[in-house]
Design an enzyme around this catalytic site. Structure first.
Site, PDB file in Angstrom:
ATOM      1  N   HIS A  23       0.848  -1.199   0.000  1.00 29.83           N
ATOM      2  CA  HIS A  23       0.000   0.000   0.000  1.00 29.83           C
ATOM      3  C   HIS A  23       0.876   1.239   0.000  1.00 29.83           C
ATOM      4  CE1 HIS A  23       0.857  -0.973   4.204  1.00 29.83           C
ATOM      5  NE2 HIS A  23       0.800   0.333   4.430  1.00 29.83           N
ATOM      6  N   HIS A  49       0.974   5.473   0.909  1.00 30.42           N
ATOM      7  CA  HIS A  49       0.370   6.537   1.727  1.00 30.42           C
ATOM      8  C   HIS A  49       0.335   7.833   0.930  1.00 30.42           C
ATOM      9  CE1 HIS A  49       0.812   4.423   5.705  1.00 30.42           C
ATOM     10  NE2 HIS A  49       1.702   3.745   4.998  1.00 30.42           N
TER      11      HIS A  49
HETATM   12  P1  AMP Z   1       2.074   0.806   7.262  1.00 31.05           P
HETATM   13  O1  AMP Z   1       2.706   1.224   8.561  1.00 31.05           O
HETATM   14  O2  AMP Z   1       2.763   1.434   6.064  1.00 31.05           O
HETATM   15  O3  AMP Z   1       1.949  -0.694   7.137  1.00 31.05           O
HETATM   16  O4  AMP Z   1       0.643   1.444   7.261  1.00 31.05           O
HETATM   17  C1  AMP Z   1      -0.495   0.805   7.725  1.00 31.05           C
HETATM   18  C2  AMP Z   1      -1.550   1.871   7.882  1.00 31.05           C
HETATM   19  O5  AMP Z   1      -2.809   1.234   7.903  1.00 31.05           O
HETATM   20  C3  AMP Z   1      -1.451   2.709   9.147  1.00 31.05           C
HETATM   21  O6  AMP Z   1      -1.298   4.079   8.810  1.00 31.05           O
HETATM   22  C4  AMP Z   1      -2.770   2.439   9.879  1.00 31.05           C
HETATM   23  O7  AMP Z   1      -3.278   3.575  10.526  1.00 31.05           O
HETATM   24  C5  AMP Z   1      -3.672   1.981   8.744  1.00 31.05           C
HETATM   25  N1  AMP Z   1      -4.774   1.092   9.103  1.00 31.05           N
HETATM   26  C6  AMP Z   1      -4.736   0.006   9.893  1.00 31.05           C
HETATM   27  N2  AMP Z   1      -5.949  -0.590   9.951  1.00 31.05           N
HETATM   28  C7  AMP Z   1      -6.781   0.139   9.168  1.00 31.05           C
HETATM   29  C8  AMP Z   1      -8.161   0.056   8.825  1.00 31.05           C
HETATM   30  N3  AMP Z   1      -8.944  -0.924   9.296  1.00 31.05           N
HETATM   31  N4  AMP Z   1      -8.671   1.001   7.988  1.00 31.05           N
HETATM   32  C9  AMP Z   1      -7.903   1.997   7.527  1.00 31.05           C
HETATM   33  N5  AMP Z   1      -6.577   2.127   7.811  1.00 31.05           N
HETATM   34  C10 AMP Z   1      -6.027   1.223   8.629  1.00 31.05           C
END
Ligand code: AMP
Ligand code: ZN
Length: 142
Positions: free
Chosen positions: A104, A106
């Site tokens: 993913h 950001h």
């Molecule tokens: P990463 O640290 O790059 O793996 O980012 C994961 C992101 O997913 C974090 O910014 C979390 O806040 C976000 N996240 C986790 N669970 C959910 C969810 N159910 N819906 C939306 N975002 C989420």
């Protein structure tokens, strides 16, 4: 659903709509949702629909589509939040901040006085920079 999925993956569950999310934009390969814990309000995650871990196994042929998708959303976030800029980034592996192992990206709106710090920079020792550049280039030649 024809996309490749991992049944234990939270983002695959979001893609399959088994877990609710705020969907901003969706096409056959990508879905953009609001991050549940935003760095700044309007923080969006772009998820590839076929489960893969991160950039290491991200399908190259989806690159152009990803950029088109991200550009469309980024200009909408900037307008919607009146942002002064935005970050477009990806965390790869836990030491780099990856918490969810489904690729993913950001998109984070940024504001002149948002108080977020940029990464601190380091200095190379004498000769170290050139040595490292050569090492990286040699690895890519293999
Ligand atoms: P990463 O640290 O790059 O793996 O980012 C994961 C992101 O997913 C974090 O910014 C979390 O806040 C976000 N996240 C986790 N669970 C959910 C969810 N159910 N819906 C939306 N975002 C989420
Ligand atoms: Zn997944």
């Amino acid at each position: 659903m024809s996309n490749k999925q991992d049944k234990n993956c939270i983002f695959c569950k979001i893609i399959k709509k088994e877990i609710p999310s705020d969907v901003i934009l969706e096409n056959k390969d990508f879905i953009a949702i609001l991050d549940i814990n935003p760095v700044n309000k309007g923080h969006i995650l772009i998820l590839i629909k076929d489960h893969c871990k991160n950039l290491t196994d991200f399908p190259e042929d989806k690159g152009k589509e990803l950029i088109i998708f991200a550009k469309k959303i980024s200009s909408a976030i900037v307008k919607a939040t009146n942002a002064d800029g935005f970050n477009f980034s990806m965390n790869n592996e836990a030491p780099a901040g990856q918490m969810i192992f489904h690729a993913h990206f950001h998109l984070i709106p940024r504001f002149k006085e948002d108080g977020l710090r940029h990464w601190p920079h380091k200095k190379y020792l004498d000769g170290e920079k050139e040595q490292l550049a050569d090492k990286i280039k040699k690895i890519m030649e293999k």
